[in-house]
Scaffold this active site. Structure first.
Site, mmCIF file in Angstrom:
data_model
loop_
_atom_site.group_PDB
_atom_site.id
_atom_site.type_symbol
_atom_site.label_atom_id
_atom_site.label_comp_id
_atom_site.label_asym_id
_atom_site.label_seq_id
_atom_site.Cartn_x
_atom_site.Cartn_y
_atom_site.Cartn_z
ATOM 1 C CD GLU A 149 -3.310 0.226 2.025
ATOM 2 O OE1 GLU A 149 -3.003 0.437 3.222
ATOM 3 O OE2 GLU A 149 -4.425 -0.230 1.704
ATOM 4 C CG HIS A 183 8.013 -29.522 2.072
ATOM 5 N ND1 HIS A 183 8.369 -30.811 1.768
ATOM 6 C CD2 HIS A 183 8.825 -29.150 3.095
ATOM 7 C CE1 HIS A 183 9.323 -31.210 2.575
ATOM 8 N NE2 HIS A 183 9.618 -30.228 3.398
ATOM 9 C CE LYS A 227 -11.699 2.672 1.825
ATOM 10 N NZ LYS A 227 -11.003 3.631 2.670
#
Lengths: 433, 433
Positions: free
Chosen positions: B273, B294, B405
């Site tokens: 960010e 792994h 938003k």
């Protein structure tokens, strides 16, 4: 599983693939499909994984777990592909089970101890999984777990299920103590083994519907045709490959359900270990909707144009209404449910990337249940196998992890390995506080 | 925190930075440091975060949480920077606390419900955090949590702590119900607020040592000098920047301790960010040692040369011995402890990347405690601020998240936003099963 690749088209996004380029790629997909079908028919190493919906026997798995079917908790001792498939299934369906599924897939001593101190061992089952039976992390943890059961006066031989290869230390142990045991299927690499005993023992102990898992996978298998325009799995694999070729070196997997967070980890192993070789491969990044909108979205929308974002839309789930509030600014929330907020956030984020010309793909489920999960896991495996054909890599090997295994063994005095000597020769440039 | 950048040198790795190029870069570091110091002295937006070790008042935080100091569980309702700093601290130190810390940082209804059904609400405290007091996810969840407390007959006003800005709905609520409340410090973006009330209320409820957190951070602050060769934080920020410039577009953060898994998430937000803008920024990938050896190691060692791997070595922790075994092949494990195995795996993995010419950096802690954590968080923040100066981006803004938003709000009927209309215009290319 359905797939929507509209937002990865060149008309929307950059990088993006034009419809025409996808049609040209589809010729390669057709050839790859022939190779895949031949591999499946011949049960070739790796390709055999795509036969699991027909090969796996749910009755055999249920019979093996029968002695611990009423366990309150299940400790699965395994790492990598020996844990992630099982964890993906039991985490996704945790709400439906009274059995807590715990995964010892690391060798952190504090963390292992905290689990062993917390769990009611006399009501806990052990699921130990290692194809070779020699995986250092798994065997070390199993020795520790066994010891903790003994120290608590609980007979671990009554509560342990073994999944391993045809021979090796774990197979010998199962024989010696007459433990219920299952076989890791031949020709199936760990990261492709979720739909075998490796991934399904834990699901069985947790009471999930094994047949539905396999049926969902089988339905996905039926959809494997020679064209990316007809097959969701191939559409995904081909689009991811095409976007990587055009600069999307990162593939961010973003499920919009907490229960699918482990799925993103499973996908990250599948994609990284299968395709990450010969200096090729797309780097998986794991994220979580809505949470990571407040973390990764800034980068995904405005950072380098090197990413494909893959959303997983979980479809219908149980909902919960948001209570009314007398705060004017927030009144709109009171008319919605948490599920509607989640859905709106997903659609808004998807559109926000598209509006910024950032490529994204949507995987659509019709709920998070055994059937849909089986389809999702199988579909992503088929997508990965297709992508491996397109890259021209050896999808089913992971040679680059051997070096560190030898070095580890050497460092612990388990033999002479030149890799261990290299550790001591580290170039240092330390900056100390 | 100490840092070892030896394995990121061009003599070891490709991409890598030569010692000479780092010396040239150090001139930019010196200039950036002057800018940073001036910003701190003027309490400029963002730079002010680096003053938190002196600004934050532990007594005020402890006083606010005093009514719920004996809570069995704490629900923190917040998202992004309002949750991740707190979660990093309480997850890292969970072994030391009897209070379970839960974070509602998503709006998934099934998952929210499962927490509320499981927790003993009469013994549970609520920590609600939102600077604006209008964050949709946080307010929706808070309304749901409050409702659940009421339905259970528990007075939530006796059990809630509010951390918010000087005004707004949450501030009004705190005033109306006379709730203990703390202020989100001015000039400190959420992702830089771990060492303020935002990150430390949860630590206080869980009984951690707030002074030690701040002291660790203050010691790191003391080390901020004008040269990357003298300051671990700058060494890290400058090396990551230099490597990104040379092609390491991905920064994989790999702590070798389960307790630091959330730290990798916090780092991913900080890095993404802050730096992900203007088509710039390094993409954080979160991974976990040993587990991801792994899973991701194959890609890191043999995939594209586009990664810097950052290891976190936790230093001394509690250990647990591995019991002896009579299996010859595994006898070497019985001479070791889990901690020695973990350490050997870390060194082997680090060396395995270096042997393949893949750049990596080591962050070294002397244990996972409050002091070391404070230093780690502060050090990474300073590294990020330095990197932002070197990139020339506006480190402290996140404009790209606004679009979604508005679209979300529009979709839920919270006003007219053209962004919401764009959602309906999605380009579809669906492939159905």
């Amino acid at each position: 599983m359905n797939v929507d690749i509209g937002n990865a088209l060149a008309s929307v996004a950059s990088p993006g693939a034009s419809r025409e380029s996808l049609e040209r790629l589809d010729e390669q997909v057709a050839d790859a499909h022939e190779r895949i079908v031949a591999g499946m028919e011949q049960s070739e190493h790796g390709y055999e994984a795509l036969n699991l919906p027909e090969r796996t026997d749910p009755d055999e798995i249920r019979a093996a777990v029968e002695p611990v079917a009423d366990a309150e908790a299940l400790i699965t001792v395994g790492i990598g592909g020996s844990a992630l498939g099982a964890a993906t299934i039991t985490d996704a369906l945790a709400d439906e089970s009274d059995t807590e599924a715990v995964y010892l897939d690391n060798v952190d001593p504090e963390w292992v101890s905290s689990h062993l101190e917390r769990l009611p061992l006399e009501e806990t089952a052990i699921n130990v999984v290692s194809r070779s039976g020699t995986t250092a992390e798994t065997l070390a943890n199993f020795l520790v777990v066994r010891d903790a059961f003994e120290a608590a006066g609980v007979d671990w031989t009554e509560r342990t299920i073994v999944t391993t290869g045809e021979s090796g230390p774990l197979r010998n142990l199962a024989d010696r103590h007459d433990l219920p045991s299952l076989k890791v299927p031949d020709g199936v690499p760990g990261r492709f083994s979720a739909l075998s005993a490796v991934g399904m023992v834990a699901a069985a102990v947790c009471g999930h519907d094994l047949e539905a898992l396999l049926e969902g996978a089988a339905a996905e298998r039926e959809s494997l045709t020679g064209s990316l325009f007809d097959c969701p799995a191939y559409a995904y694999g081909a689009t991811a490959y095409a976007l990587d070729q055009r600069g999307a070196a990162v593939n961010a997997m973003v499920p919009y359900a907490e229960s699918l967070e482990t799925f993103a980890e499973w996908f990250a192993q599948l994609w990284a270990e299968s395709l990450g070789k010969d200096d090729l491969g797309q780097t998986p990044a794991r994220a979580l909707g809505v949470t990571d909108q407040h973390s990764q979205l800034q980068l995904y929308r405005a950072g380098p144009r090197d990413k494909l974002v893959t959303f997983v839309s979980p479809g219908e789930t149980d909902d919960r209404s948001i209570p009314d509030t007398d705060v004017d600014e927030l009144a709109y929330l009171g008319d919605a449910t948490l599920g509607e907020l989640l859905e709106a956030e997903f659609e808004a984020t998807e559109a926000s990337l598209a509006a910024a010309g950032r490529p994204n793909v949507r995987l659509e489920l019709e709920g998070v249940d055994e059937y849909e999960l089986g389809g999702l896991l199988y579909g992503m495996e088929a997508a990965c196998v297709l992508a491996g054909e397109l890259y021209g890599v050896n999808t089913f090997e992971q040679p680059a992890v051997e070096w560190a295994k030898k070095a580890t063994r050497g460092l612990l005095g388990g033999g002479d390995f030149e890799e261990a000597d290299a550790v001591a020769e580290k170039t240092e440039l330390r900056i100390e506080r």
